[in-house]
Scaffold this active site. Structure first.
Site, mmCIF file in Angstrom:
data_model
loop_
_atom_site.group_PDB
_atom_site.id
_atom_site.type_symbol
_atom_site.label_atom_id
_atom_site.label_comp_id
_atom_site.label_asym_id
_atom_site.label_seq_id
_atom_site.Cartn_x
_atom_site.Cartn_y
_atom_site.Cartn_z
ATOM 1 C CG HIS A 2 -2.205 -0.741 0.997
ATOM 2 N ND1 HIS A 2 -2.333 -2.074 1.323
ATOM 3 C CD2 HIS A 2 -3.405 -0.370 0.492
ATOM 4 C CE1 HIS A 2 -3.563 -2.482 1.034
ATOM 5 N NE2 HIS A 2 -4.223 -1.478 0.517
ATOM 6 N N GLY A 34 -8.123 7.874 7.335
ATOM 7 C CA GLY A 34 -7.910 9.293 7.621
ATOM 8 C C GLY A 34 -6.530 9.652 8.114
ATOM 9 N N GLY A 35 -5.722 8.668 8.493
ATOM 10 C CA GLY A 35 -4.400 8.959 9.008
ATOM 11 C C GLY A 35 -4.359 8.850 10.528
ATOM 12 C CB VAL A 60 -8.592 10.459 11.697
ATOM 13 C CG1 VAL A 60 -10.044 10.035 11.928
ATOM 14 C CG2 VAL A 60 -8.536 11.556 10.646
ATOM 15 N N GLY A 61 -7.268 8.818 14.032
ATOM 16 C CA GLY A 61 -7.322 7.783 15.048
ATOM 17 C C GLY A 61 -6.987 8.315 16.428
#
Length: 497
Positions: A385, A454-455, A458-459
């Site tokens: 990825h 979201g990266g 965000v988490g």
């Protein structure tokens, strides 16, 4: 295990369905309200587009959706339709030549979209992979193909390839093609090492060429192994399939894909979730229900998006006589990391099992071998990825999630604990306990998906707002609703004893 779980009384199941659907719609409504209240600010920062629906803007911030929608509009949809028409004509008039005709058309379609320089990159990599496979050494095949895949991360090479195209979108199309074709080269190489086709070397090269450029799966998948592709295409060429049900099948599947596309577009018209999650300030401002709506909207849109992106190619592959992987299962009824990997992208899951997990030992050589094999599989997915920092966190969270679930499953399967559970808990209570454990697993699964979509920022904000600041006010009701989601998922995936 789901197959051993007891059915619950229908009024209880009805309550779970009601709370699950109600929480979805109410949280989406709260996110919609927040989107409309902050529309002017989002418009200035993210350039919302004029929507297809009156009085609504359209959030174009999801790169993947905007990218493939634009390519479909410009050319990709028409080349896919051309592939389907040629396939049916060849099946009717000359089935023996169908594979050859489709291979020639698919190569020309790839050349028209990527340009001859772009196709030249793939042909060069195909030649290298094919040559290395002739030595029939799996370790050499892996080293060669990993080196080929790593070329997409070499900056000077990226700069050269960017210079071939007038837009970034054209370059990204080549990038995606190289990445997906890399999986095909690995599949061919290992299958050739283990059990090559019984045909000449030229025929081997033709089948690799056909497999690589197969147009419905060429740019974005889904993934099918070389062994399955060659066997199924050979079989379809020897059979003259009937035409009675083809029209009905195409009509029904096309309508379904169109409806999924409409749903995806509707979501980004009424909820600006991709713009909101791109700005930490907006995530901090979200009320608790809208925060939950953002999490659900992001993962649900990802699911609907891949119903569209995999739906049309899978329909065309079925018409060609292939058996494509099943379409993604709804994420709202996914209640475990294991289930998510097994049922969202079934093609990639099978690929990882066949070429990484099983060859490294898997579960056949004890728990340590299972831990190692699973870790290598997730490491490869991260590398494939792109290998960015947020992908490493995502891969580690998924690896840990799968290991913890396997450990809990093994613990409850042990003879001592199993007998205690059987003596003290009814079948219905066991299912309720399983759903409670699944609620915690689902919470972590959603968190890992938010990192992927979201990266890490965000988490991190979700973790802080739900489990740190909201441990007594936000987390308990969230886990309650996730418990309901898990019960609905268990109801959908389990069979009564």
């Amino acid at each position: 295990m789901p197959s051993q779980l007891s059915p619950l009384p229908w009024p209880e199941i009805f309550v779970y369905w009601l709370l699950s659907l109600g929480s979805h719609f109410y949280s989406f409504y709260q996110l919609h309200k927040f989107s409309k209240e902050h529309e002017a600010g989002l418009q200035r920062e993210f350039q919302l587009e004029n929507g297809l629906f009156k009085s609504f803007k359209r959030d174009p911030s999801d790169f993947e959706w905007s990218f493939w929608t634009e390519w479909a509009r410009k050319s990709l949809l028409w080349t896919l339709v051309g592939h389907g028409v040629l396939s049916r004509l060849a099946a009717i008039f000359h089935p023996k030549l169908k594979v050859l005709a489709l291979t020639m058309f698919d190569f020309l379609a790839a050349s028209s979209l990527l340009g001859f320089k772009g196709v030249g990159v793939l042909l060069l990599q195909l030649s290298v992979a094919f040559s290395a496979a002739q030595l029939r050494k799996p370790s050499l095949a892996w080293i060669t193909n990993l080196l080929l895949l790593s070329t997409i991360h070499i900056q000077p090479l990226q700069d050269i390839q960017r210079g071939w195209y007038s837009t970034e979108e054209e370059y990204y199309l080549l990038l995606f093609s190289v990445a997906v074709c890399g999986l095909r080269f690995i599949s061919f190489s290992l299958e050739h090492c283990w059990s090559p086709l019984e045909c000449s070397r030229v025929a081997h090269l033709f089948w690799l060429f056909s497999y690589t450029f197969y147009h419905p799966f060429f740019f974005n998948g889904p993934i099918i192994t070389f062994k399955a592709y060659a066997e199924q295409m050979r079989k379809s060429a020897d059979e003259n399939s009937g035409e009675e049900s083809v029209f009905g099948y195409v009509l029904v599947r096309s309508v379904r894909v169109i409806l999924w596309w409409i749903l995806a577009e509707y979501m980004i018209h009424v909820m600006y979730m991709h713009s909101i999650h791109s700005n930490e300030t907006y995530i901090e401002l979200l009320p608790p229900w809208a925060l939950g709506g953002l999490a659900l909207a992001l993962v649900q849109f990802f699911y609907v998006k891949y119903l569209v992106l995999f739906g049309l190619p899978s329909m065309l592959a079925t018409l060609d006589g292939l058996v494509p992987p099943k379409l993604p299962r709804c994420v709202s009824i996914m209640h475990s990391f294991t289930g998510m990997w097994r049922h969202f992208d079934e093609g990639l899951y099978r690929w990882l099992i066949r070429y990484i997990y099983v060859p490294l030992g898997g579960s056949r050589h004890g728990p340590l071998s299972k831990v190692f094999s699973t870790g290598v599989a997730f490491a490869f997915v991260c590398f494939w990825h792109g290998g960015q920092d947020y992908l490493r966190y995502w891969a580690l969270m998924n690896w840990a999630g799968v290991l913890v679930e396997n450990a809990i499953r093994a613990l409850f399967a042990s003879s001592r604990l199993h007998s205690v559970v059987e003596q003290n808990f009814s079948l219905a209570m066991r299912r309720r306990c399983a759903a409670l454990l699944c609620a915690f697993s689902t919470a972590m699964l959603i968190l890992s998906n938010l990192v992927f979509l979201g990266g890490t920022h965000v988490g991190r904000i979700f973790w802080k707002r739900v489990f740190i600041q909201g441990w007594s006010t936000v987390a308990p009701p969230m886990l309650t609703f996730l418990y309901c989601f898990a019960q609905v998922g268990l109801e959908r995936t389990s069979s009564p004893p």
